[in-house]
Design an enzyme around this catalytic site. Sequence first.
Site, PDB file in Angstrom:
ATOM      1  N   GLU A 340     -21.541   8.868  44.739  1.00 65.15           N
ATOM      2  CA  GLU A 340     -21.455  10.172  44.064  1.00 65.15           C
ATOM      3  C   GLU A 340     -22.772  10.602  43.402  1.00 65.15           C
ATOM      4  O   GLU A 340     -22.801  10.888  42.205  1.00 65.15           O
ATOM      5  CB  GLU A 340     -20.349  10.129  43.004  1.00 65.15           C
ATOM      6  CG  GLU A 340     -18.981   9.846  43.592  1.00 65.15           C
ATOM      7  CD  GLU A 340     -17.888   9.757  42.532  1.00 65.15           C
ATOM      8  OE1 GLU A 340     -16.764  10.170  42.836  1.00 65.15           O
ATOM      9  OE2 GLU A 340     -18.139   9.259  41.423  1.00 65.15           O
TER      10      GLU A 340
HETATM   11  C1  ACM Z   1     -15.989   5.733  43.178  1.00 65.62           C
HETATM   12  O1  ACM Z   1     -14.772   5.876  42.984  1.00 65.62           O
HETATM   13  N1  ACM Z   1     -16.823   6.696  42.816  1.00 65.62           N
HETATM   14  C2  ACM Z   1     -16.541   4.548  43.810  1.00 65.62           C
END
Ligand code: ACM
Length: 758
Positions: A340
């Site tokens: 992310e």
């Molecule tokens: C995640 O849930 N961002 C690994």
Amino acid sequence: MKISLQSFLLAISVSALISCAQKNLSTEKDIIPSPVEIIKSDGLFTFKSGMSLYINDKNLAPAHTLLQNSLEIDLVESHEELSASIVLRMIEGMKEGGYHLSVNNDRLLLEASDYSGIVAGISTIRQLLPIEAESGLSIPNVEITDYPHYQWRGMHLDVSRHFYSKKEVMKLLDLMSLYKFNKFHWHLTDDQGWRIEIKKYPLLTEKGAWRKYNDQDRTCMQLEKSMHNPDYAIPTDKTSVIEGDTIYGGFYTQDEIKEVVNYAAERGIDVIPEIDMPGHFLAAIQQYPDIACDGLIGWGQVFSSPICVGKDSTLEFCKNIWREVFQMFPYEYVHLGGDEVDKTNWNKCKDCQKRMKSEGLATPEALQAWFVREMEAFFLQNGKRLVGWDEVVEDGLSDKSVISWWRSWCTDAVHKATAAGMKTIICPNSHLYFDYEQKSDFLKKIYDMDVVPSGLSDTQKSLVWGVQCNVWTEWIPTMERMEYMVFPRMMAVSEIAWCEKSRLNDYKTFEQRVMNQLKRLDKLSVNYRIPDLTGFYDRNVFVDKGEFKVDCIMPQVEIRYTMDGTDPSSESALYTTPVTVTKDTEFKFRAFRPDGTFDKLYTASFVKEAVRPALKVTENLKPGLNVALYDFSGNKCADIASSKLIKTYVSERIAYPEGKTGNLAMVYNGYLEVPSDGVYTFSLLSDDGSILKLDDQVLIENDGLHSPAERSAQVALAAGKHKLELSYFDYFGGVLTLYLINEEGEKTECPSEWLKHE
Ligand code: ACM
Ligand code: ZN
């Protein structure tokens, strides 16, 4: 033969004692995960304080301590194998992580080819012990041959969003070991808090481990109130007041980290530290702003801004952190995160742009890949291997690195990683994110899941290293809440990780074994989720008299209820048989564990209602309902009124519209035509909010922003047509179904032939 009365009575009481003890001892069928082969014979082996224990390898000394601590007795080390009552033996030739346990009246022999196999055998012994303390320390005579199917049986814990003390982590490790988990993925840093002491950068913990309450903390406080649930309370022992401000958090010193790592090792568990980078790094950036792109710190659209990978000094900062981390964690694998990452700042930053030019990187994605490869090379130079969230599969890593596959919607990542020879850990959010609500079907959902995604070659399948459940803690502020979210579903993970799929074909028996394990968790003071109470609806209707009836698949729970609107306590009426009502009554009830702690609050209203007359609609009605579809923004059904209408159409089903992915609302209008007079039961499942009105009265209220949630209600209807209005909105790719429930409790979609419009 003549027998005296005394010896006759004595014989009866001894045989009663034996049969009682044997009843309590019949635990071998309940072991989770289920052993590969288990043969029970008559007789018992009884552990006693002072018993002799022999180990053939000094590396088994911690196993001696572990066994003795589990039994809460002293076992004396013997140097004579033949005369010892307990033998722990390391031998050659057994499967990795497997063990052989041979128990007869006089001797217990536990053999394995590695330490983790011996620990797995000790976990089996712990589960063979009777649950009732008064039944003593006897286990049945057994021959068990056992080994794991997957080598990675992991649990992850995020200690950044909320901090868990060393003691709390140790309790979790102990429970993991009981169910033969062998990898602990410790998410030590994130935007919301830095939890590991790094001597070179003291501000990381001096300041970065503490925060003023944030939105997630405030949500927990609200949930504590609205759900009447103390497990959501922010723990006061993790707060302090500095210059009038309450700050909240905590961290582990390097000595504490080492203590936890040793504690885990004694329990056969490797610890994998995660220092998440290059994103999710705000707690560090706030203390050392130079590591960010100049002047670009904070939150982007969705994620926090990452570190500046253009500056050499930032890379050195990261490497210095890892140098200290490597000293604390002996296991070969460490986790870089890599998930992310909001890369927009990198496009604006002169250092990042310069790096892209000098390295010939065309896009910010290529820049991230460059950074991850740099770190991989650094790890390898230091004798470590990289694990990353599955986003890093795009980054051109070597086959020495590993991915944690979490994006369930992106199975391609598993295909790519295994095709490139990378081992893969299976932890899709759809099944194995334990921050997601633990619904009643979750055990089965995990038990039935295919660990290996379809379409992999045999070589690719062999790279599926195992399974892991992930506990993100944004809304899990306490150990009690964490235990609640983890148990019992981690038992299903234990079972699918240890047992080959062909052995997982009897869910009902598994469920029963889980219920028996919950008694063991009672003794260990674990705040597990009590299975759902069933047998009632949110709104129950009767014409003459009604019956409040509650069931639970776990027979030992106590259900206590009130009828005066107060919350049930341990003093409230104990539910034993159905309660008859003749007037409108609201029941509040909850299940209590034996230690007096309780699970969620239920309410069920019982309403005396005359059969609602049908409408006199003369027109010839047509099939289906009128639907108005809106472009929606808001957080409740009432916001539909101010939304922009996109179109109207007729639909024969109440369902989420095909091809849409959110930010929409629908209002269904028309009639429900029921075939006969009677009490009908409906349930409304939606993600996000929904409201069902019948004959202009709200029947089911399932409003607000939420994940899939189902509410049910009964209504007495005369045969014929009743006005129906159903409002629904969805923020992001949702769910909508209206069910009809029959007297047996079976659910089917509301029949489309009952839906009519003018
Ligand atoms: C995640 O849930 N961002 C690994
Ligand atoms: Zn930059």
